[in-house]
Design a protein around this motif. Structure first.
Motif, short mmCIF file in Angstrom:
data_model
loop_
_atom_site.label_atom_id
_atom_site.label_comp_id
_atom_site.label_asym_id
_atom_site.label_seq_id
_atom_site.Cartn_x
_atom_site.Cartn_y
_atom_site.Cartn_z
N ALA A 123 37.15 23.44 45.10
CA ALA A 123 36.62 22.53 45.94
C ALA A 123 38.04 21.79 46.30
O ALA A 123 39.15 21.67 45.73
N PHE A 124 37.98 21.18 47.53
CA PHE A 124 39.18 20.25 48.25
C PHE A 124 40.22 21.04 48.19
O PHE A 124 40.44 22.25 48.78
N ASP A 125 41.28 20.66 47.54
CA ASP A 125 42.67 21.58 47.75
C ASP A 125 42.75 22.49 46.66
O ASP A 125 43.91 23.14 46.44
N ASN A 126 41.86 22.53 45.59
CA ASN A 126 42.04 23.64 44.53
C ASN A 126 41.85 25.06 44.96
O ASN A 126 40.96 25.71 44.74
N LEU A 127 42.63 25.57 46.11
CA LEU A 127 42.55 26.73 46.45
C LEU A 127 43.97 27.47 46.62
O LEU A 127 44.67 26.94 47.79
N PRO A 128 44.46 28.29 46.16
CA PRO A 128 43.66 29.00 45.00
C PRO A 128 43.67 28.30 43.91
O PRO A 128 44.46 27.38 43.35
N PRO A 129 42.64 28.58 42.91
CA PRO A 129 42.19 27.61 41.85
C PRO A 129 43.13 27.93 40.43
O PRO A 129 42.83 29.08 39.95
N GLY A 130 43.87 26.88 39.92
CA GLY A 130 44.47 27.11 38.51
C GLY A 130 45.38 28.19 38.65
O GLY A 130 45.76 28.93 39.46
N LEU A 131 45.72 28.54 37.36
CA LEU A 131 46.56 29.74 37.07
C LEU A 131 45.97 31.00 37.38
O LEU A 131 46.70 31.87 37.93
#
Length: 277
Positions: A123-131
């Motif tokens: 969601a929002f700016d979490n793209l790509p998500p995490g490690l």
């Protein structure tokens, strides 16, 4: 499993049939419909439709097809129309939740949907998500043969359990994740599809920021289900999504990582049943 020919090509899907409330269950990147195998039996009395989308663990290559997230979202709505599904509760986990947001944020495509469940997702700016997502973004830049060679090491459980792989996505579902990497390694054409998926998915970093702006238009029952200890999808994003949806509320799930359908299937099914009731 059934198959259906859509504009982009042929996809597999499961349809439990029946006259109960319709639930459409969407999985994420490098996953298939088996993400929901423990949830579907808990939804007895519902008609569960579970497509295996062309997101990297599919077994029918789609050469030349647009595999961007907006294109996959269009494929989902095409599936709903072809099966003539109505009053559908749309449920998406991981990247499936991102696809669900793209559908819910577009009023021209929500006519057949009566409810929404977003389950620990980008969601929002979490793209790509995490490690995990950053690793996929880097490896997705490789040529298909090199990407396939990189994925060979995922045959080993210690590699799959690393945080850069599936280690921070599920606490209990390693046997299922082992299945998901096989198409890239064993089915001709899937590695090339997956590279295209990854490059397209992470090319537009603002895609879900724009989608979030459209979520207040989805004025139907909605639940955001988030893993309280999620290390890939920030819990704060769950709270923000619930606040954007006019009828949304948040349910936090203990003892789970991102893939709640693997870690807490009964609890997730209970939330879906309550919404459809």
């Amino acid at each position: 499993m059934a198959v259906i020919e859509l504009s982009a090509g042929t996809i597999d899907y499961q349809d439990t049939g029946g006259d109960g409330p319709v639930v459409l269950l969407l999985h994420g990147l490098l996953m298939d419909g088996s993400l929901w195998d423990a949830v579907v039996p808990e939804l007895a009395g519902h008609r569960c439709v579970v497509p295996t989308l062309p997101l990297g663990a599919h077994r029918r290559p789609l050469p030349g097809a647009d595999l961007s997230l907006p294109a996959v979202a269009r494929l989902v709505t095409e599936l709903v129309e072809r099966l003539d599904l109505r009053d559908v509760t749309l449920v998406g986990n991981d990247t499936g939740g991102a696809i669900a947001q793209l559908i819910a944020a577009d009023p021209t495509r929500t006519e057949r949907f009566s409810g929404l469940v977003l389950v620990s997702c980008e969601a929002f700016d979490n793209l790509p998500p995490g490690l995990t997502g950053r690793t996929l973004a880097v490896t997705g830049k490789l040529p298909p043969a090199a990407f396939k060679a990189f994925m060979q090491q995922m045959r080993l459980k210690p590699m799959r359990r690393l945080p850069l792989a599936f280690g921070w996505l599920t606490k209990r579902g390693d046997a299922t994740t082992a299945r998901w990497i096989r198409p890239v390694l064993d089915v001709p054409g899937i590695a090339a599809d997956t590279v295209r998926v990854l490059r397209a998915a992470f090319a537009d970093r603002d895609l879900l920021v724009r989608a979030a702006a459209g979520l207040p238009a989805f004025d139907r029952p909605a639940v955001v289900v988030w893993a309280a200890g999620d290390r890939v999808m920030p819990p704060e994003h769950g709270r923000r999504l619930a606040g954007l949806l006019p009828q949304g509320h948040l349910v936090e799930v203990p003892d789970s990582y991102t893939l709640i359908p693997l870690d807490q299937p009964a609890l997730l099914a209970k939330v879906v049943r309550e919404l459809t009731a």
